[in-house]
Design a protein around this motif. Sequence first.
Motif, PDB file in Angstrom:
ATOM      1  N   GLU A 407       0.899  -1.263   0.246  1.00 53.90           N
ATOM      2  CA  GLU A 407       0.035  -0.051  -0.068  1.00 53.90           C
ATOM      3  C   GLU A 407       1.010   1.334  -0.117  1.00 53.90           C
ATOM      4  O   GLU A 407       0.607   2.328  -0.641  1.00 53.90           O
ATOM      5  CB  GLU A 407      -1.103   0.060   1.300  1.00 53.90           C
ATOM      6  CG  GLU A 407      -2.237  -1.151   1.016  1.00 53.90           C
ATOM      7  CD  GLU A 407      -3.170  -0.797   2.266  1.00 53.90           C
ATOM      8  OE1 GLU A 407      -2.903   0.211   3.001  1.00 53.90           O
ATOM      9  OE2 GLU A 407      -3.896  -1.639   2.205  1.00 53.90           O
ATOM     10  N   GLN A 408       1.959   1.319   0.638  1.00 62.84           N
ATOM     11  CA  GLN A 408       2.894   2.478   0.586  1.00 62.84           C
ATOM     12  C   GLN A 408       3.638   2.458  -0.460  1.00 62.84           C
ATOM     13  O   GLN A 408       3.863   3.695  -1.008  1.00 62.84           O
ATOM     14  CB  GLN A 408       3.801   2.242   1.788  1.00 62.84           C
ATOM     15  CG  GLN A 408       3.192   2.301   3.219  1.00 62.84           C
ATOM     16  CD  GLN A 408       2.646   1.082   3.706  1.00 62.84           C
ATOM     17  OE1 GLN A 408       2.796   0.146   3.428  1.00 62.84           O
ATOM     18  NE2 GLN A 408       1.493   1.163   4.641  1.00 62.84           N
ATOM     19  N   THR A 409       4.183   1.313  -1.004  1.00 64.66           N
ATOM     20  CA  THR A 409       5.135   1.315  -2.071  1.00 64.66           C
ATOM     21  C   THR A 409       4.401   1.218  -3.685  1.00 64.66           C
ATOM     22  O   THR A 409       4.950   1.639  -4.359  1.00 64.66           O
ATOM     23  CB  THR A 409       6.136   0.271  -2.316  1.00 64.66           C
ATOM     24  OG1 THR A 409       5.398  -0.912  -2.186  1.00 64.66           O
ATOM     25  CG2 THR A 409       7.055   0.235  -0.847  1.00 64.66           C
ATOM     26  N   HIS A 410       3.141   1.034  -3.487  1.00 65.17           N
ATOM     27  CA  HIS A 410       2.210   0.424  -4.783  1.00 65.17           C
ATOM     28  C   HIS A 410       2.955  -0.146  -5.740  1.00 65.17           C
ATOM     29  O   HIS A 410       2.773  -0.109  -7.015  1.00 65.17           O
ATOM     30  CB  HIS A 410       2.011   1.946  -5.372  1.00 65.17           C
ATOM     31  CG  HIS A 410       1.443   3.156  -4.660  1.00 65.17           C
ATOM     32  ND1 HIS A 410       0.068   2.878  -4.057  1.00 65.17           N
ATOM     33  CD2 HIS A 410       1.699   4.392  -3.923  1.00 65.17           C
ATOM     34  CE1 HIS A 410      -0.132   3.925  -3.248  1.00 65.17           C
ATOM     35  NE2 HIS A 410       0.857   4.625  -3.240  1.00 65.17           N
ATOM     36  N   ARG A 411       3.854  -0.973  -5.098  1.00 65.14           N
ATOM     37  CA  ARG A 411       4.382  -1.906  -5.980  1.00 65.14           C
ATOM     38  C   ARG A 411       3.646  -3.396  -6.035  1.00 65.14           C
ATOM     39  O   ARG A 411       2.918  -3.801  -5.064  1.00 65.14           O
ATOM     40  CB  ARG A 411       5.683  -2.380  -5.510  1.00 65.14           C
ATOM     41  CG  ARG A 411       6.749  -1.389  -5.763  1.00 65.14           C
ATOM     42  CD  ARG A 411       8.092  -1.941  -5.393  1.00 65.14           C
ATOM     43  NE  ARG A 411       9.415  -0.991  -5.714  1.00 65.14           N
ATOM     44  CZ  ARG A 411       9.880  -0.301  -4.851  1.00 65.14           C
ATOM     45  NH1 ARG A 411       9.634  -0.262  -3.763  1.00 65.14           N
ATOM     46  NH2 ARG A 411      10.703   0.697  -5.435  1.00 65.14           N
ATOM     47  N   LEU A 412       3.699  -4.107  -7.181  1.00 63.25           N
ATOM     48  CA  LEU A 412       3.031  -5.598  -7.208  1.00 63.25           C
ATOM     49  C   LEU A 412       4.211  -6.628  -6.936  1.00 63.25           C
ATOM     50  O   LEU A 412       5.505  -5.997  -6.693  1.00 63.25           O
ATOM     51  CB  LEU A 412       2.630  -5.869  -8.354  1.00 63.25           C
ATOM     52  CG  LEU A 412       1.283  -4.842  -8.940  1.00 63.25           C
ATOM     53  CD1 LEU A 412       0.758  -5.191 -10.221  1.00 63.25           C
ATOM     54  CD2 LEU A 412       0.217  -4.724  -7.971  1.00 63.25           C
ATOM     55  N   ALA A 413       3.965  -7.931  -6.977  1.00 57.12           N
ATOM     56  CA  ALA A 413       4.978  -8.902  -6.606  1.00 57.12           C
ATOM     57  C   ALA A 413       4.979  -9.947  -7.850  1.00 57.12           C
ATOM     58  O   ALA A 413       3.667 -10.299  -8.275  1.00 57.12           O
ATOM     59  CB  ALA A 413       5.047  -9.398  -5.453  1.00 57.12           C
ATOM     60  N   GLY A 414       6.001 -10.532  -8.235  1.00 60.88           N
ATOM     61  CA  GLY A 414       6.077 -11.547  -8.922  1.00 60.88           C
ATOM     62  C   GLY A 414       7.179 -12.540  -8.721  1.00 60.88           C
ATOM     63  O   GLY A 414       8.220 -12.216  -8.161  1.00 60.88           O
ATOM     64  N   ARG A 420      12.887 -16.587  -7.728  1.00 62.39           N
ATOM     65  CA  ARG A 420      13.278 -15.247  -6.635  1.00 62.39           C
ATOM     66  C   ARG A 420      12.023 -14.261  -6.550  1.00 62.39           C
ATOM     67  O   ARG A 420      11.399 -14.180  -7.471  1.00 62.39           O
ATOM     68  CB  ARG A 420      14.515 -14.559  -7.027  1.00 62.39           C
ATOM     69  CG  ARG A 420      15.739 -15.245  -7.156  1.00 62.39           C
ATOM     70  CD  ARG A 420      16.781 -14.577  -8.013  1.00 62.39           C
ATOM     71  NE  ARG A 420      17.921 -15.486  -8.372  1.00 62.39           N
ATOM     72  CZ  ARG A 420      18.959 -16.053  -7.647  1.00 62.39           C
ATOM     73  NH1 ARG A 420      18.976 -15.194  -6.078  1.00 62.39           N
ATOM     74  NH2 ARG A 420      19.810 -16.660  -7.707  1.00 62.39           N
ATOM     75  N   LEU A 421      11.861 -13.570  -5.618  1.00 57.19           N
ATOM     76  CA  LEU A 421      10.807 -12.632  -5.415  1.00 57.19           C
ATOM     77  C   LEU A 421      11.089 -11.278  -5.827  1.00 57.19           C
ATOM     78  O   LEU A 421      12.120 -10.820  -5.445  1.00 57.19           O
ATOM     79  CB  LEU A 421      10.378 -12.767  -3.891  1.00 57.19           C
ATOM     80  CG  LEU A 421       9.130 -11.746  -3.548  1.00 57.19           C
ATOM     81  CD1 LEU A 421       7.865 -12.157  -4.161  1.00 57.19           C
ATOM     82  CD2 LEU A 421       9.019 -11.585  -1.963  1.00 57.19           C
ATOM     83  N   VAL A 422      10.243 -10.618  -6.630  1.00 62.47           N
ATOM     84  CA  VAL A 422      10.577  -9.265  -7.063  1.00 62.47           C
ATOM     85  C   VAL A 422       9.475  -8.453  -6.797  1.00 62.47           C
ATOM     86  O   VAL A 422       8.206  -8.801  -7.271  1.00 62.47           O
ATOM     87  CB  VAL A 422      10.952  -9.485  -8.665  1.00 62.47           C
ATOM     88  CG1 VAL A 422      11.188  -7.967  -9.143  1.00 62.47           C
ATOM     89  CG2 VAL A 422      12.097 -10.330  -8.874  1.00 62.47           C
TER      90      VAL A 422
END
Length: 501
Positions: A407-414, A420-422
């Motif tokens: 919520e703070q960074t507005h990043r998604l993940a994959g 490896r987690l990005v």
Amino acid sequence: MNLSEHETETATEARTYEVRTFGCQMNVHDSERMSGLLEASGYVPVEEGETADLVVFNTCAVRENADNKLYGNLGMLAPIKREREGMQIAVGGCLAQKDQDTILKKAPWVDVVFGTHNIGSLPTLLERARHNHEAQAELLESLEVFPSTLPTKRDHVYSGWVSISVGCNNTCTFCIVPSLRGKEKDRRPGDILAEVQALVDDGAVEVTLLGQNVNSYGVEFGDRQAFSKLLRACGEIEGLERVRFTSPHPAMFTDDVIDAMAETPNVMPVLHMPLQSGSDKVLKDMKRSYRSKKFLGILEKVREKMPDAAITTDIIVGFPGETEEDFQETMRVVEESRFSSAFTFQYSIRPGTPAATMENQVPKEVVQERYERLIALQDRIAGEENRKQLGKTVELMVVAESGRKAEQTHRLAGRTQDMRLVHFSVPEGAETPRPGDFVTLPITEAGSFHLLSDPTAEQYSVRRSRAGDAWDRSQADSCGTGTTQVSGGTVNLGFPTLRAK
């Protein structure tokens, strides 16, 4: 047509459920089966923040705190259950299989106790407990039905677990699993491939093959190369983009499996290879039938065929009789192995295992100090290995969990091809991917436990997938995931076939 009183109650007010899972990937997979069974019986998932009519604990018995975690959770539910008429609590899994009557003695408010061999009995046991107004315990000593023949409520439509075997034929002195899950039982290859195909048809693009010792698959029907054949057969399934497996045993890890991994495009370049200890003396005491030289030799062969393979491991610190010299051997092997991550555990006594009664139990404070040194070493290595990813362009499969700071960074993940987690940002004006879609982007930052990517619009692209479409459908249906059930298959692909007895 008039509905009966029971049918009217069921139609108007379905009972809610929650499954709480402790333990390994096998437990996670079993929990999907439990959820599938419950939903097939008319239960619905509880809304977040609400108290369920039924709480099921799927337990682990590998570590000492498993008992404490279960009984702590049961204790917190006791007053809630007293105030909530009709609420039920069930306990299953490895700890239930081990403790059996102990659970009902310690927590008499539990309604159902069931074991690892009879997951399919859960709905019946719950109904019987309600009808009889008394607790029901049923723990079979051998497998009732293979778990993968039961309905499944998958956590995510884009990926799925497939058990290829259950049980274990090894006798590691620290492990209680063989006595709880029994001897190894292998599924027929055609049934496995039929389930994989069903998952792909349901929208999955990634499958993980599960077994207590996944690479010993085929021992029951006498084919030493059955596992490598299975990997290659998965490579023939159209629409299946990623295949991985866990956990292999180093003693049975053969060159044909390495070749199959390297030569099958959809098999991911990732390997979880449990080390447990780098000391040959400790490995002997553990009854682990390999030594550190063999372990390092396997990693060398894997990296020769797949130079960018990410290798992870399990390590136990403080096994009975472990000396400082033994521990230094573990540190040496970890340094040489260059693991991308490691699951590290402090040894704890498990009643019923040979190690529990061994002499020279290592003092807690010594185990803690060694554990902290090992963690520091592995964190350094993981950071160094992650920094080698800087500047590389990778393809991620987008996952649903974006992390605590999303919520703070507005990043998604994959996850990359090597798992490896990005965490990544979507450039302004660019397409936002769905879970199950694929994105291509550069790695711009690296930490010890994850990678970051903040690409420009030119560096970023999205490949929409069938899994992303399935995710959209599942959200529209408000049911979270699809349900997959396999009763058998006719696919053979050159594997031996077992006749029903």
